[in-house]
Write an enzyme that holds these catalytic residues in place. Structure first.
Site, PDB file in Angstrom:
ATOM      1  N   HIS A   1       0.605  -1.097  -0.011  1.00  0.00           N
ATOM      2  CA  HIS A   1      -0.113  -0.114  -0.046  1.00  0.00           C
ATOM      3  C   HIS A   1       0.962   1.362  -0.047  1.00  0.00           C
ATOM      4  CE1 HIS A   1      -2.848   3.193   1.228  1.00  0.00           C
ATOM      5  NE2 HIS A   1      -3.861   2.338   0.910  1.00  0.00           N
TER       6      HIS A   1
ATOM      7  N   GLU B   1      -4.017   1.569  -7.444  1.00  0.00           N
ATOM      8  CA  GLU B   1      -4.343   2.825  -6.464  1.00  0.00           C
ATOM      9  C   GLU B   1      -3.557   3.864  -6.729  1.00  0.00           C
ATOM     10  OE1 GLU B   1      -6.765   1.705  -2.670  1.00  0.00           O
ATOM     11  OE2 GLU B   1      -4.259   1.526  -2.287  1.00  0.00           O
TER      12      GLU B   1
HETATM   13  P1  PGA Z   1      -9.426   5.958   0.224  1.00  0.00           P
HETATM   14  O1  PGA Z   1      -7.996   5.189   0.181  1.00  0.00           O
HETATM   15  O2  PGA Z   1     -10.607   5.168  -0.271  1.00  0.00           O
HETATM   16  O3  PGA Z   1      -9.810   6.642   1.439  1.00  0.00           O
HETATM   17  O4  PGA Z   1      -9.146   7.320  -1.101  1.00  0.00           O
HETATM   18  C1  PGA Z   1      -8.023   4.058  -0.425  1.00  0.00           C
HETATM   19  C2  PGA Z   1      -6.757   3.518  -0.005  1.00  0.00           C
HETATM   20  O5  PGA Z   1      -5.818   4.083   0.311  1.00  0.00           O
HETATM   21  O6  PGA Z   1      -6.643   2.192  -0.195  1.00  0.00           O
END
Ligand code: PGA
Length: 247
Positions: free
Chosen positions: A91, A161
């Site tokens: 992440h 992401e």
């Molecule tokens: P968010 O985060 O939905 O708050 O943008 C997603 C993530 O970081 O996994």
């Protein structure tokens, strides 16, 4: 659709954790949707040990170590021992805290060795008009997967992401067309790293400002297999609204 709720460190109260779990159980009865919760580690066994539903659980990270004299570490094996089936790895918030590609590759290998399904996060910091962000994603994917055996690579779920979207709101999230482009690109890179039809079978999910206002449109038009949801997964009312968009 696979919905992974990444609670990060937003949920610090067991009552709220149980409430979010109850909502997930209700929605996981709807066919076609699979919900996976990623609570802070201390809440995991309280939720997993009596879980008879098909809600799944994920670790938010796993240790780079395999146990022993490592104060403060939580290994893949210890997560698996309490019924955790998935592990978020790489992440951006862990990468910012020091996880390099080499560390991520090691964590993936520990997770797979203990039967966890890794959810590997990749994502560019920003988009440039020359398309350099595509090369960045290719590198993150290649560096993470190349140290795994071909069979192990097939076990991984990819979470795309982009960092510029994380923590923002639906209006600033990715647009469906840009997401289609990225899903196709990731599949193309996977085809170079996986044998045969496996690249087409790999699940690709999206995270970064997924909210009740954009989840339906992204789900309908972007060829994505699911979502990794942060802030919109930790408020019971908003999480319920979000899940309702998918049924
Ligand atoms: P968010 O985060 O939905 O708050 O943008 C997603 C993530 O970081 O996994």
């Amino acid at each position: 659709m696979l919905i992974v709720a990444n609670w990060k460190a937003y949920v610090e109260d067991i009552g709220k954790a149980k409430k979010l779990f109850a909502i997930s159980k209700r929605f996981s009865k709807e066919k076609g949707n699979k919900i996976v919760l990623a609570p802070p580690a201390p809440f995991l066994s309280a939720l997993t040990l009596r879980n008879k539903s098909n809600v799944g659980f994920a670790a938010q990270d796993v240790s780079q170590t395999t146990g022993g004299a490592q104060t403060g570490e939580a290994t893949a094996q210890s997560y698996a021992a309490v019924g955790v089936k998935y592990a978020i790895i790489g992440h951006s918030e862990r990468r910012a805290a020091g996880d390099t590609d080499a560390v991520i590759a090691e964590k993936l290998s520990h997770a797979v060795a203990h039967g966890l399904t890794p959810i590997l996060c990749v994502g560019e910091h920003e988009r440039d008009s020359e398309g350099r962000y595509l090369g960045f994603i290719r590198e993150e994917l290649t560096n993470a997967l190349q140290s795994l055996a071909p069979k192990e690579r097939t076990r991984i779920i990819i979470a795309y992401e982009p960092l510029w979207a994380i923590g923002k709101n639906a209006a600033l999230s990715i647009k469906p067309n840009d997401l289609i482009e990225m899903v196709l690109y990731i599949r193309k890179v996977l085809a170079e790293l996986l044998h045969g039809k496996n690249a087409a079978r790999t699940l690709i999910i999206y995270g970064g400002a997924v909210e009740p206002d954009n989840i339906r449109e992204l789900a309908a038009s972007s060829r994505i297999d699911g979502f990794l949801v942060g802030h919109a997964s930790v408020n019971p009312h908003i999480f319920m609204l979000l899940l309702k968009q998918l049924v």
